[in-house]
Structures are given as C-alpha cells and as structure tokens.
Design a protein around this motif. Structure first.
Motif, PDB file in Angstrom:
ATOM      1  N   ILE A 199     -16.957  14.256  -6.400  1.00  0.00           N
ATOM      2  CA  ILE A 199     -15.725  13.905  -5.703  1.00  0.00           C
ATOM      3  C   ILE A 199     -15.130  15.149  -5.055  1.00  0.00           C
ATOM      4  O   ILE A 199     -14.974  16.189  -5.693  1.00  0.00           O
ATOM      5  N   ASP A 200     -14.793  15.031  -3.792  1.00  0.00           N
ATOM      6  CA  ASP A 200     -14.171  16.135  -3.049  1.00  0.00           C
ATOM      7  C   ASP A 200     -12.870  15.612  -2.446  1.00  0.00           C
ATOM      8  O   ASP A 200     -12.890  14.742  -1.573  1.00  0.00           O
ATOM      9  N   ILE A 201     -11.743  16.135  -2.930  1.00  0.00           N
ATOM     10  CA  ILE A 201     -10.435  15.709  -2.433  1.00  0.00           C
ATOM     11  C   ILE A 201      -9.887  16.789  -1.517  1.00  0.00           C
ATOM     12  O   ILE A 201      -9.711  17.934  -1.922  1.00  0.00           O
ATOM     13  N   ASN A 230     -10.928   6.879 -12.454  1.00  0.00           N
ATOM     14  CA  ASN A 230     -10.227   5.753 -13.079  1.00  0.00           C
ATOM     15  C   ASN A 230     -10.131   4.566 -12.133  1.00  0.00           C
ATOM     16  O   ASN A 230     -10.229   3.405 -12.559  1.00  0.00           O
ATOM     17  N   TYR A 231      -9.922   4.840 -10.828  1.00  0.00           N
ATOM     18  CA  TYR A 231      -9.912   3.764  -9.841  1.00  0.00           C
ATOM     19  C   TYR A 231     -11.260   3.047  -9.806  1.00  0.00           C
ATOM     20  O   TYR A 231     -11.332   1.810  -9.767  1.00  0.00           O
ATOM     21  N   ASN A 269      -9.519  14.317  -9.426  1.00  0.00           N
ATOM     22  CA  ASN A 269     -10.824  13.692  -9.647  1.00  0.00           C
ATOM     23  C   ASN A 269     -10.777  12.628 -10.741  1.00  0.00           C
ATOM     24  O   ASN A 269     -11.437  11.586 -10.640  1.00  0.00           O
ATOM     25  N   GLU A 270     -10.018  12.905 -11.787  1.00  0.00           N
ATOM     26  CA  GLU A 270      -9.938  11.955 -12.893  1.00  0.00           C
ATOM     27  C   GLU A 270      -9.344  10.623 -12.436  1.00  0.00           C
ATOM     28  O   GLU A 270      -9.798   9.547 -12.839  1.00  0.00           O
TER      29      GLU A 270
END
Length: 250
Positions: A44-46, A62-63, A57-58
């Motif tokens: 994941i890259d935000i 969760n989504y 990322n967490e």
C-alpha cells in the motif's frame, strides 16, 4: 506419386509455431495471476501532500477486510483489482485509488487521499473536518494539530471561502506552524490567532489572502522581531499596502 513441397511445409510449420508462442506470451503477460497460485502480500502506498491525511496502511487493510476484499491468500485470478479501486473510492477520505497485480503474487494499491485543511468548530454547533475539496467529515478521529476555524461559519461559507484559504495555508509550512486559530466574524470578515505572540491579526474580507499573509510575514521578520512579539495587541491588514497596529496598553 504425391510430391511434397518441403520448403513450403517448413515455412507454414514455423509460422504456426510462432503464432502459438505469441499467443502464449501475450496470455502470460496479460494474466500474471495465472503464474502465481495465491496473493502473498498487499503493498500500500498512500500519497501525502503538504500535511498528513486521514488514512494509514492499517486503515486501508481494515477497509479491505470489512468489504471481504482482502486479497492475501486468495487465488490471483480471483482478485478483482477494479473492484478494490471502486470500493476505496467510495470512502470519503479517498480522492483516487489504483490497484494492480504483479508477476510475483503481490497486489499493489496506490491511494491519493483528501487533505484536511481545517477543524471547524462553528458557533452554530457544527464540528467537522474540512478537506481540500470542500468536503466535510464528521465523526472521525484525526490526531494532527490542525488550524481550528471558529465563529460565524455556515457550511456554504466553509465550502466556498474557507476551503480556498485552507489550501493556501497548507502550501506553506510557516503558516501551518504559526496560525493556531482562524475566526470568522458576523460580517464574514476574518481574523487569525497566531501561536507566537499575544496579538490578533485582522485580515478583513477573505480576499487577497496570499498578499496579506506575505505582508504579515515581512512585518514579523522586519518589525516584530525587532520591536518584540508582545508589543501590539491588534494588527490590521485589511487595507492594501499598509499595516495598522494597536499597542498593548501598559
């Protein structure tokens, strides 16, 4: 007696072999999920802009779990990247999401999130976060030390006026760190409360904000740094090319 044209047969056979190879190569390239049985990892890259956003990322994981779209352990050919994108983009915190699969069994998710610009606590009882697109987010927990906007703030005013001001402020680390509170008066004019110095800064109408803040910054550097941060109680930037100051009463 049957005569064979071996040269022609050889050419046809070579063409068939080449066609089969190309079909297999294209199929393998376009379906990397066929090469690996199951997803081994989600990367994941935000994307962050000037300030940290609402997501980490967490929360993204969760989504995925809550929507039964967690790809870890799932067959790669069953992982629907487009469905993951659409699910994430339904979140009020996400501006855009992209998802793709790799040859080594990873699912990569890139998220561009909305950026909070103000914590709004209006005198009508409204309490929400205002993002960089004018979106209003309630019932969320956000630990960052945002500028608080108070006073006579309707939701239309927040969307049409405060959003533009907030986008200018988050572009400049100096003002993010210097401004503690923005207060909207009954007539729609604006004043700010700095973190450093015991004074109020009156900006007047919420226009030419960038020019007014530039004038104020120069006054801080060349004026208050010499005269003292607590010399004035009120600084008026309402009028062009001038600064009107009210001294602290002794």
């Amino acid at each position: 007696m049957v005569s064979f044209n071996w040269k022609k047969i050889t050419i046809i056979a070579a063409d068939i072999a080449l066609a089969v190879y190309l079909v297999l190569a294209v199929t393998s390239f376009n379906k990397p999920d066929e090469l690996v049985a199951a997803c081994s990892e989600v990367k994941i890259d935000i994307e962050h802009d000037a300030t940290d956003g609402f997501l980490n990322n967490e929360q993204i994981m969760n989504y995925l779990k809550a929507n039964k779209l967690n790809p870890v352990g799932q067959a790669m050919n069953k992982v629907d990247a487009r469905q993951i994108e659409e699910m994430l983009e339904r979140s009020p915190f996400v501006e855009k999401a992209e998802c793709y699969k790799t040859l080594d069994g990873k699912v990569c998710i890139q998220v561009k999130q909305k950026t909070p610009v103000f914590r709004v606590q209006a005198d009508n009882g409204d309490d929400y976060y205002l993002d960089n697109h004018g979106g209003m987010l309630t019932n969320v927990q956000y630990p960052s030390n945002l500028i608080v906007a108070t006073g006579h703030i309707s939701r239309q005013y927040a969307k049409s006026v405060l959003t533009a001001i907030g986008n200018k402020l988050i572009e400049d680390k100096f003002w993010q760190n210097q401004i503690e509170q923005l207060n909207v008066l009954q007539d729609g004019t604006v004043e700010i409360v700095p973190r450093v110095g015991d004074h109020i800064v009156y900006l007047g109408k919420p226009d030419k904000i960038e020019a007014k803040l530039d004038r104020l910054q120069k006054f801080y550097i060349y004026g208050l740094s010499q005269a003292g941060w607590n010399r004035y109680s009120y600084i008026n930037l309402e009028f062009d090319n001038q600064i009107i100051c009210k001294k602290v009463k002794k």
